[in-house]
Write a protein that holds these residues in place. Structure first.
Motif, mmCIF file in Angstrom:
data_model
loop_
_atom_site.group_PDB
_atom_site.id
_atom_site.type_symbol
_atom_site.label_atom_id
_atom_site.label_comp_id
_atom_site.label_asym_id
_atom_site.label_seq_id
_atom_site.Cartn_x
_atom_site.Cartn_y
_atom_site.Cartn_z
ATOM 1 N N UNK A 82 0.729 -1.188 0.213
ATOM 2 C CA UNK A 82 -0.024 -0.084 -0.039
ATOM 3 C C UNK A 82 0.863 1.281 -0.074
ATOM 4 N N UNK A 84 1.904 5.140 0.807
ATOM 5 C CA UNK A 84 1.754 5.990 1.747
ATOM 6 C C UNK A 84 0.398 6.917 1.541
ATOM 7 N N UNK A 87 -2.615 4.778 2.124
ATOM 8 C CA UNK A 87 -2.692 4.633 3.765
ATOM 9 C C UNK A 87 -3.442 5.825 4.343
ATOM 10 N N UNK A 88 -2.848 7.114 4.016
ATOM 11 C CA UNK A 88 -3.126 8.192 4.793
ATOM 12 C C UNK A 88 -4.792 8.579 4.363
ATOM 13 N N UNK A 91 -6.897 6.215 6.275
ATOM 14 C CA UNK A 91 -7.334 6.414 7.631
ATOM 15 C C UNK A 91 -8.022 7.765 7.958
ATOM 16 N N UNK A 96 -10.028 1.717 8.946
ATOM 17 C CA UNK A 96 -8.567 1.134 9.541
ATOM 18 C C UNK A 96 -8.479 -0.510 8.956
ATOM 19 N N UNK A 102 -1.305 -7.040 6.579
ATOM 20 C CA UNK A 102 -0.719 -6.080 5.561
ATOM 21 C C UNK A 102 0.711 -6.651 5.694
ATOM 22 N N UNK A 103 1.457 -6.174 4.618
ATOM 23 C CA UNK A 103 2.880 -6.523 4.675
ATOM 24 C C UNK A 103 3.217 -5.571 3.543
ATOM 25 N N UNK A 104 4.603 -5.270 3.577
ATOM 26 C CA UNK A 104 5.537 -4.179 2.871
ATOM 27 C C UNK A 104 5.288 -4.528 1.263
ATOM 28 N N UNK B 184 0.673 16.013 10.185
ATOM 29 C CA UNK B 184 0.580 15.452 8.757
ATOM 30 C C UNK B 184 1.893 15.201 8.140
ATOM 31 N N UNK B 187 3.474 12.085 9.585
ATOM 32 C CA UNK B 187 2.877 10.815 8.996
ATOM 33 C C UNK B 187 3.495 10.752 7.641
ATOM 34 N N UNK B 188 3.649 11.642 6.875
ATOM 35 C CA UNK B 188 3.849 11.360 5.485
ATOM 36 C C UNK B 188 5.390 10.844 5.442
ATOM 37 N N UNK B 191 5.650 7.270 6.711
ATOM 38 C CA UNK B 191 5.280 6.435 5.673
ATOM 39 C C UNK B 191 6.264 6.226 4.498
ATOM 40 N N UNK B 192 6.643 7.300 4.191
ATOM 41 C CA UNK B 192 7.664 7.340 3.021
ATOM 42 C C UNK B 192 8.985 6.556 3.477
ATOM 43 N N UNK B 194 9.626 4.434 5.511
ATOM 44 C CA UNK B 194 8.843 2.918 5.600
ATOM 45 C C UNK B 194 9.138 2.352 4.154
ATOM 46 N N UNK B 195 8.454 3.007 3.374
ATOM 47 C CA UNK B 195 8.679 2.508 1.731
ATOM 48 C C UNK B 195 10.231 2.311 1.594
ATOM 49 N N UNK B 222 -3.906 7.717 14.193
ATOM 50 C CA UNK B 222 -4.070 7.516 13.016
ATOM 51 C C UNK B 222 -2.677 7.197 12.167
ATOM 52 N N UNK B 225 -2.232 3.485 12.691
ATOM 53 C CA UNK B 225 -3.093 2.725 11.765
ATOM 54 C C UNK B 225 -2.746 2.669 10.354
ATOM 55 N N UNK B 226 -2.347 3.970 9.873
ATOM 56 C CA UNK B 226 -1.580 4.071 8.406
ATOM 57 C C UNK B 226 -0.529 3.284 8.293
ATOM 58 N N UNK B 228 0.237 0.425 9.845
ATOM 59 C CA UNK B 228 -0.122 -0.964 9.965
ATOM 60 C C UNK B 228 -0.866 -1.300 8.467
ATOM 61 N N UNK B 229 -1.490 -0.201 8.050
ATOM 62 C CA UNK B 229 -2.364 -0.469 6.758
ATOM 63 C C UNK B 229 -1.111 -0.963 5.525
ATOM 64 N N UNK B 230 0.263 0.008 5.634
ATOM 65 C CA UNK B 230 1.316 -0.202 4.870
ATOM 66 C C UNK B 230 1.782 -1.566 5.250
ATOM 67 N N UNK B 231 1.618 -2.321 5.893
ATOM 68 C CA UNK B 231 2.149 -3.510 6.547
ATOM 69 C C UNK B 231 3.495 -3.520 7.349
ATOM 70 N N UNK B 232 3.595 -2.345 8.208
ATOM 71 C CA UNK B 232 4.573 -2.380 9.217
ATOM 72 C C UNK B 232 3.982 -2.106 10.524
#
Lengths: 133, 289
Positions: A82, A84, A87-88, A91, A96, A102-104, B184, B187-188, B191-192, B194-195, B222, B225-226, B228-232
Motif C-alpha cells: 500500500x 503512503x 494509507x493516509x 485512515x 482502518x 498487511x505487508x510491505x 501530517x 505521518x507522510x 510512511x515514505x 518505511x517504503x 491515525x 493505523x496508516x 499498519x495498513x502499509x504492512x509495518x
C-alpha cells in the motif's frame, strides 16, 4: 469486459491490481476471487496494490469484504504494497481495515502467508497426533 | 501633457541627486555599515531616472499604471534586498520620503512667482511620493513574511527526522508541540521512509512532546493505523507519567497500540519481534548459561 487476473501459485492466489479500480471492477474481482477460492481450495490470498494510487471508501470496503469472505472460505488474505498516500487517505476516511493483514511487499506478504499456513498445519498435526494417542 | 514635476526632474537631475543624498545623510537614514555610498548613489540615480520616465506622460496619481511599472519593479527589488540586508521598514520608506525635501525646494524656487502653482504641484508630489513610499513598505513586509514562511517550512522538515536504528527498524523522535499541520508531515515522512527502507517496525518516540491533547492522540493513532495498513508495525515510546495520566483522563483509547515507556524498551520489543538479539562480547547471554 475488463477483468483483474487471478494467478494461482500452489495454495496461494495472487492478485495484482495494475489498473485504477473502479466500482464495477472491484465487485467483479470480489465475485471472481470467492469463486476461485472455492474452485481451487486455496488457503491464502495475496493482493498486491502497489500500483494503486487512488482508493475511495467503496474500494476500501470491498478490500475489507474480500478479506472477511476469504476467511469464511478458510483462506487468509494479505494486502501488500500500500502506498503512503493511500494509507493516509484510508485512515482519513476512518477505515482502518481491521480484518486485513498487511505487508510491505509481495516477498514479505508471501512469507507471512507461508508462516501462518505452516502454523495451521502444525496445529493440525498436533491434533492428529493427539487423536492417535 | 507633461507635468511641472517632470520638468523639474528633467532639468536638475544631478542637483536633485546630490541634495537627496545630502538629505538622507542629514536625516541619519544612511547606514554605512549595511550599504556603501556608491551603491546608494547608484540606486538613487536609477530611481530618479525611472521616476522621470514615469512622470513623462503626466500621470502622477496612479502608480499601478504601466508607466510606473519599471519604477515599481526597481523599488520592489530595492525593498526586497534591503529587507534581507536588515533595514527596518521605516528606513526603507525614508529612502523615498527624503526625496520630498529636495524636490519641493526646487519647486518653490522655480515657481516663486506663482505660489498657487507651486502649492498644487507640491500636493501632487506628496501624494505620489507617499504612495511610492508605502509601496516599498508593503514589499518590505511581504519579503519578511516570505522569509518567515520559508523558515517555518524548513523547521517543519527538520523537525521530523526518521532514523534507521537497525535493519528493518526505524525511529522517529518527535520534539515540540504537535499541531495538525506538523502531524501530517510527520505521518507522510514516516510512511515514505518505511517504503524506502523496507522497515517492518516504526518507533515513534514522544519523549520531547510536552503535552498531548485529544487531537494529538488522535493523530498518533491515525499514524499507527496508516503504518499498519502499509504492512509495518508501530510502537509509541517515551510516554511520560503525566502524559499517561492525561491520556487516561481524556478517555483516549490506545488499545491496539503498542506502547513502551522508553525507546530502549521499544527497541527491545522490536528486536524480539524480528527474532533478533544483540549480544555483548565477554558476557554470557542469560539463556545460554
Amino acid at each position: 469486459m475488463e477483468r483483474i487476473p487471478i494467478l494461482r501459485m500452489g495454495q496461494v492466489l495472487l492478485v495484482t491490481i495494475q489498473v485504477d479500480m473502479h466500482d464495477q471492477l472491484a465487485v467483479t474481482l470480489q465475485d471472481d476471487l470467492t469463486a476461485k477460492i472455492v474452485d481451487t481450495g486455496a488457503r491464502g490470498v495475496l493482493i498486491d496494490i502497489s500500483s494503486l494510487e487512488v482508493v475511495d471508501s467503496f474500494i476500501g470496503r470491498i478490500l475489507g469484504n474480500i478479506a472477511t469472505m476469504s476467511r469464511v472460505l478458510d483462506a487468509q488474505t494479505v494486502v501488500v504494497g500500500m502506498q503512503p498516500a493511500v494509507a493516509i487517505t484510508l485512515v482519513e476516511l476512518g477505515m482502518s481495515l481491521p480484518g486485513i493483514r498487511t505487508a510491505l511487499n509481495v516477498e514479505k506478504g508471501m512469507a507471512l502467508l507461508q508462516s501462518s499456513m505452516d502454523a495451521d498445519e502444525a496445529v493440525l498435526e498436533v491434533a492428529d497426533a493427539s487423536l492417535e494417542d | 501633457m507633461t507635468t511641472r514635476i517632470h520638468e523639474i526632474l528633467k532639468k536638475y537631475p544631478s542637483e536633485l541627486l546630490a541634495e537627496w543624498i545630502g538629505a538622507m545623510t542629514a536625516g541619519g537614514v544612511r547606514r554605512d555599515a549595511l550599504m556603501k555610498e556608491a551603491e546608494l548613489r547608484e540606486q538613487c540615480a536609477e530611481f530618479l531616472r525611472l521616476l522621470t520616465q514615469a512622470t513623462e506622460h503626466g500621470n502622477l496619481t496612479d502608480i499601478t499604471g504601466s508607466s510606473f511599472t519599471p519604477a515599481r519593479e526597481m523599488l520592489e527589488r530595492l525593498s526586497r534586498s534591503r529587507s534581507l540586508q536588515g533595514f527596518s521598514p521605516a528606513e526603507t520608506a525614508t529612502f523615498i520620503f527624503s526625496f520630498k525635501q529636495p524636490l519641493f525646494d526646487r519647486l518653490r524656487s522655480e515657481y516663486a512667482s506663482q505660489p498657487l502653482v507651486a502649492n498644487e504641484e507640491m500636493w501632487g508630489g506628496t501624494l505620489l511620493l507617499d504612495k511610492l513610499g508605502l509601496y516599498t513598505t508593503e514589499v518590505h513586509q511581504r519579503a519578511r513574511e516570505e522569509v518567515i514562511m520559508r523558515q517555518q517550512q524548513e523547521m517543519m522538515e527538520l523537525s521530523t527526522p526518521v532514523v534507521q536504528l537497525w535493519d528493518r527498524i526505524v525511529c522517529l523522535p518527535l520534539i515540540g508541540t504537535l499541531d495538525s499541520g506538523r502531524t501530517q508531515t510527520v505521518m507522510e515522512t514516516l510512511l515514505q521512509r518505511i517504503v524506502e527502507t523496507g522497515a517492518e517496525i516504526a518507533i515513534i518516540d514522544i519523549t520531547g512532546v510536552p503535552t498531548v491533547d485529544t487531537l494529538t492522540a488522535q493523530h498518533l493513532i491515525k499514524t499507527v493505523t496508516a503504518t499498519r495498513l502499509m504492512g509495518a508495525e508501530c510502537v509509541i515510546s517515551g510516554i511520560r507519567p503525566q502524559i499517561a495520566q492525561t491520556i487516561v483522563h481524556l478517555g483516549v483509547d490506545l488499545a491496539g497500540v503498542v506502547t513502551k515507556s522508553s525507546v530502549a524498551g521499544a527497541f527491545n520489543w522490536a528486536l524480539k519481534r524480528l527474532h533478533q538479539s544483540v549480544s555483548v562480547p565477554g558476557q554470557r547471554t542469560p539463556g545460554k548459561a
